[in-house]
Design a protein around this motif. Sequence first.
Motif, PDB file in Angstrom:
ATOM      1  N   VAL A   1      -7.363  11.334   7.941  1.00 17.21           N
ATOM      2  CA  VAL A   1      -8.006  10.888   6.712  1.00 17.21           C
ATOM      3  C   VAL A   1      -6.928  10.740   5.653  1.00 17.21           C
ATOM      4  CG1 VAL A   1     -10.289  11.848   7.191  1.00 17.21           C
ATOM      5  CG2 VAL A   1      -8.561  13.269   6.078  1.00 17.21           C
ATOM      6  N   GLU A   2      -7.110   9.777   4.744  1.00 18.23           N
ATOM      7  CA  GLU A   2      -6.081   9.540   3.740  1.00 18.23           C
ATOM      8  C   GLU A   2      -6.679   8.940   2.474  1.00 18.23           C
ATOM      9  OE1 GLU A   2      -3.482   6.887   5.889  1.00 18.23           O
ATOM     10  OE2 GLU A   2      -4.479   5.104   5.075  1.00 18.23           O
ATOM     11  N   VAL A   3      -5.926   9.090   1.406  1.00 14.14           N
ATOM     12  CA  VAL A   3      -6.233   8.439   0.130  1.00 14.14           C
ATOM     13  C   VAL A   3      -5.174   7.361  -0.084  1.00 14.14           C
ATOM     14  CG1 VAL A   3      -6.480   8.728  -2.355  1.00 14.14           C
ATOM     15  CG2 VAL A   3      -7.272  10.526  -0.801  1.00 14.14           C
ATOM     16  N   GLU A   4      -5.607   6.146  -0.403  1.00 14.95           N
ATOM     17  CA  GLU A   4      -4.683   5.018  -0.470  1.00 14.95           C
ATOM     18  C   GLU A   4      -4.864   4.211  -1.753  1.00 14.95           C
ATOM     19  OE1 GLU A   4      -3.906   1.811   2.877  1.00 14.95           O
ATOM     20  OE2 GLU A   4      -5.351   1.047   1.413  1.00 14.95           O
ATOM     21  N   TYR A   5      -3.746   3.724  -2.257  1.00 13.47           N
ATOM     22  CA  TYR A   5      -3.747   2.716  -3.326  1.00 13.47           C
ATOM     23  C   TYR A   5      -3.093   1.457  -2.778  1.00 13.47           C
ATOM     24  CZ  TYR A   5      -2.005  -0.044  -7.222  1.00 13.47           C
ATOM     25  OH  TYR A   5      -1.712  -1.093  -8.055  1.00 13.47           O
ATOM     26  N   SER A   6      -3.712   0.312  -3.051  1.00 17.76           N
ATOM     27  CA  SER A   6      -3.120  -0.958  -2.617  1.00 17.76           C
ATOM     28  C   SER A   6      -3.157  -1.966  -3.761  1.00 17.76           C
ATOM     29  CB  SER A   6      -3.850  -1.527  -1.402  1.00 17.76           C
ATOM     30  OG  SER A   6      -5.161  -1.936  -1.736  1.00 17.76           O
ATOM     31  N   TYR A   7      -2.165  -2.843  -3.751  1.00 15.62           N
ATOM     32  CA  TYR A   7      -2.059  -3.906  -4.749  1.00 15.62           C
ATOM     33  C   TYR A   7      -1.863  -5.221  -4.014  1.00 15.62           C
ATOM     34  CZ  TYR A   7      -0.004  -7.014  -8.232  1.00 15.62           C
ATOM     35  OH  TYR A   7       0.262  -8.100  -9.033  1.00 15.62           O
TER      36      TYR A   7
ATOM     37  N   GLY B   1      -9.522   1.870  12.462  1.00 15.78           N
ATOM     38  CA  GLY B   1     -10.110   2.654  11.381  1.00 15.78           C
ATOM     39  C   GLY B   1     -10.710   1.774  10.304  1.00 15.78           C
ATOM     40  N   GLY B   2     -11.010   2.393   9.185  1.00 15.84           N
ATOM     41  CA  GLY B   2     -11.621   1.671   8.081  1.00 15.84           C
ATOM     42  C   GLY B   2     -11.552   2.485   6.807  1.00 15.84           C
ATOM     43  N   GLY B   3     -12.119   1.938   5.747  1.00 18.61           N
ATOM     44  CA  GLY B   3     -12.076   2.631   4.472  1.00 18.61           C
ATOM     45  C   GLY B   3     -13.130   2.125   3.513  1.00 18.61           C
ATOM     46  N   ILE B   4     -13.419   2.945   2.521  1.00 20.01           N
ATOM     47  CA  ILE B   4     -14.362   2.587   1.471  1.00 20.01           C
ATOM     48  C   ILE B   4     -13.767   3.024   0.137  1.00 20.01           C
ATOM     49  CG2 ILE B   4     -15.642   4.757   1.736  1.00 20.01           C
ATOM     50  CD1 ILE B   4     -18.170   3.201   0.951  1.00 20.01           C
ATOM     51  N   GLY B   5     -13.987   2.224  -0.897  1.00 22.77           N
ATOM     52  CA  GLY B   5     -13.423   2.564  -2.198  1.00 22.77           C
ATOM     53  C   GLY B   5     -13.884   1.609  -3.268  1.00 22.77           C
ATOM     54  N   VAL B   6     -13.093   1.529  -4.314  1.00 16.86           N
ATOM     55  CA  VAL B   6     -13.384   0.614  -5.418  1.00 16.86           C
ATOM     56  C   VAL B   6     -12.161  -0.263  -5.643  1.00 16.86           C
ATOM     57  CG1 VAL B   6     -15.050   2.109  -6.569  1.00 16.86           C
ATOM     58  CG2 VAL B   6     -12.634   2.323  -7.120  1.00 16.86           C
ATOM     59  N   ALA B   7     -12.420  -1.510  -6.009  1.00 14.39           N
ATOM     60  CA  ALA B   7     -11.333  -2.453  -6.253  1.00 14.39           C
ATOM     61  C   ALA B   7     -11.570  -3.177  -7.569  1.00 14.39           C
ATOM     62  CB  ALA B   7     -11.227  -3.460  -5.118  1.00 14.39           C
ATOM     63  N   GLU B   8     -10.515  -3.291  -8.358  1.00 10.62           N
ATOM     64  CA  GLU B   8     -10.558  -4.075  -9.589  1.00 10.62           C
ATOM     65  C   GLU B   8      -9.928  -5.435  -9.303  1.00 10.62           C
ATOM     66  OE1 GLU B   8      -9.408  -3.450 -14.235  1.00 10.62           O
ATOM     67  OE2 GLU B   8      -7.775  -3.304 -12.789  1.00 10.62           O
TER      68      GLU B   8
ATOM     69  N   THR C   1      -6.795  -1.608  -5.538  1.00 13.34           N
ATOM     70  CA  THR C   1      -7.816  -0.920  -4.752  1.00 13.34           C
ATOM     71  C   THR C   1      -7.456   0.544  -4.561  1.00 13.34           C
ATOM     72  OG1 THR C   1      -8.237  -2.968  -3.516  1.00 13.34           O
ATOM     73  CG2 THR C   1      -9.122  -0.935  -2.597  1.00 13.34           C
ATOM     74  N   PHE C   2      -8.437   1.422  -4.782  1.00 10.42           N
ATOM     75  CA  PHE C   2      -8.328   2.839  -4.448  1.00 10.42           C
ATOM     76  C   PHE C   2      -9.370   3.131  -3.375  1.00 10.42           C
ATOM     77  CE2 PHE C   2      -6.706   2.495  -8.745  1.00 10.42           C
ATOM     78  CZ  PHE C   2      -5.581   3.304  -8.734  1.00 10.42           C
ATOM     79  N   SER C   3      -8.939   3.714  -2.254  1.00  7.63           N
ATOM     80  CA  SER C   3      -9.868   3.904  -1.142  1.00  7.63           C
ATOM     81  C   SER C   3      -9.605   5.209  -0.411  1.00  7.63           C
ATOM     82  CB  SER C   3      -9.791   2.739  -0.161  1.00  7.63           C
ATOM     83  OG  SER C   3      -8.490   2.625   0.381  1.00  7.63           O
ATOM     84  N   ILE C   4     -10.637   5.658   0.290  1.00  2.00           N
ATOM     85  CA  ILE C   4     -10.544   6.772   1.230  1.00  2.00           C
ATOM     86  C   ILE C   4     -10.659   6.171   2.625  1.00  2.00           C
ATOM     87  CG2 ILE C   4     -11.602   8.912   2.030  1.00  2.00           C
ATOM     88  CD1 ILE C   4     -12.628   9.350  -0.796  1.00  2.00           C
ATOM     89  N   ASN C   5      -9.653   6.408   3.457  1.00  2.00           N
ATOM     90  CA  ASN C   5      -9.584   5.768   4.763  1.00  2.00           C
ATOM     91  C   ASN C   5      -9.699   6.770   5.897  1.00  2.00           C
ATOM     92  OD1 ASN C   5      -9.033   3.385   3.338  1.00  2.00           O
ATOM     93  ND2 ASN C   5      -6.829   3.630   3.568  1.00  2.00           N
TER      94      ASN C   5
ATOM     95  N   THR D   1       0.832  -1.200   0.000  1.00  2.00           N
ATOM     96  CA  THR D   1       0.000   0.000   0.000  1.00  2.00           C
ATOM     97  C   THR D   1       0.868   1.252   0.000  1.00  2.00           C
ATOM     98  OG1 THR D   1      -0.155   0.336   2.404  1.00  2.00           O
ATOM     99  CG2 THR D   1      -1.663  -1.263   1.422  1.00  2.00           C
ATOM    100  N   VAL D   2       0.317   2.320  -0.554  1.00  2.00           N
ATOM    101  CA  VAL D   2       0.917   3.648  -0.456  1.00  2.00           C
ATOM    102  C   VAL D   2      -0.223   4.625  -0.210  1.00  2.00           C
ATOM    103  CG1 VAL D   2       0.846   3.948  -2.967  1.00  2.00           C
ATOM    104  CG2 VAL D   2       2.338   5.393  -1.586  1.00  2.00           C
TER     105      VAL D   2
END
Length: 257
Positions: A104-110, A157-164, A135-139, A85-86
């Motif tokens: 609060v953060e914006v995250e990309y994960s693979y 914490g937690g997060g919501i986003g979209v994942a391909e 995955t791209f999410s707002i945490n 993740t970053v």
Amino acid sequence: MIFSSTPRTLAFLLALPAIAFAAPAAAQSDNFTPEGGVYVSLQAGVTSPSDETFTGVQDPQGASPGVAGAPASVDVQSDEGFVGTVAVGYRIPKRIFGLFQPSVEVEYSYAEADVSGGSFNGGNQTFGGSAEVNTFSINYQSDIRWSDNQKVIPFWGGGIGVAEVEPGVNYFPNNGVATAPTFAITGSDTGLSLQSNIGVQFVLSDNIELQTRVRYQRVSGLDFERTFVGGGANAFNADLDGRFETVSLLAGVRYRF
């Protein structure tokens, strides 16, 4: 697999906040002045996807074998895999209930994991391949703070986003005839991603913190295809619905500006 039972893992995640809150709640004081600021974080670790079942109805086309209208139920088992993740975030200079400091953060994960086995309609097949998840999410993260000099900081914490999710699952029947994949689960689809986190960060300096966390992620509403690929064919056989669910253990560093 690292976590043999998802329900037990979720129970563990739910129990950790009570353990983390107990000590700081007793030590709560006014010796904490929340400081805000931008940060970046990098983390990596191991992810353990749960076994999943993708279901649909066969609709043979072209050279694809099968009976129209018959069920298509594919069980897929996965090994542990890699996750990274970053994130870029902002720590808010506020105290909530005197003990919590939000970020609060914006995250990309693979994430990627190999397929270790499975079955089609309960049959006897050899499964292989892998799956990738972007995955791209707002945490949201809430640090548990009670002192400016605190060196160990629990958080949740937690997060919501979209994942391909992109599967590359292939298999063939164990009939002594097929020696190469004859069927595959292919395509990629994007679904709603929900995740929860709990962990601990260790303050090394005014700018650098080490982090470790356990994360549960679920991606729902996925749609893939079962295709016949034997003999060089690529004929559609069934539309499959399912989800992706995993528990990950991550560690990394956070740099605060």
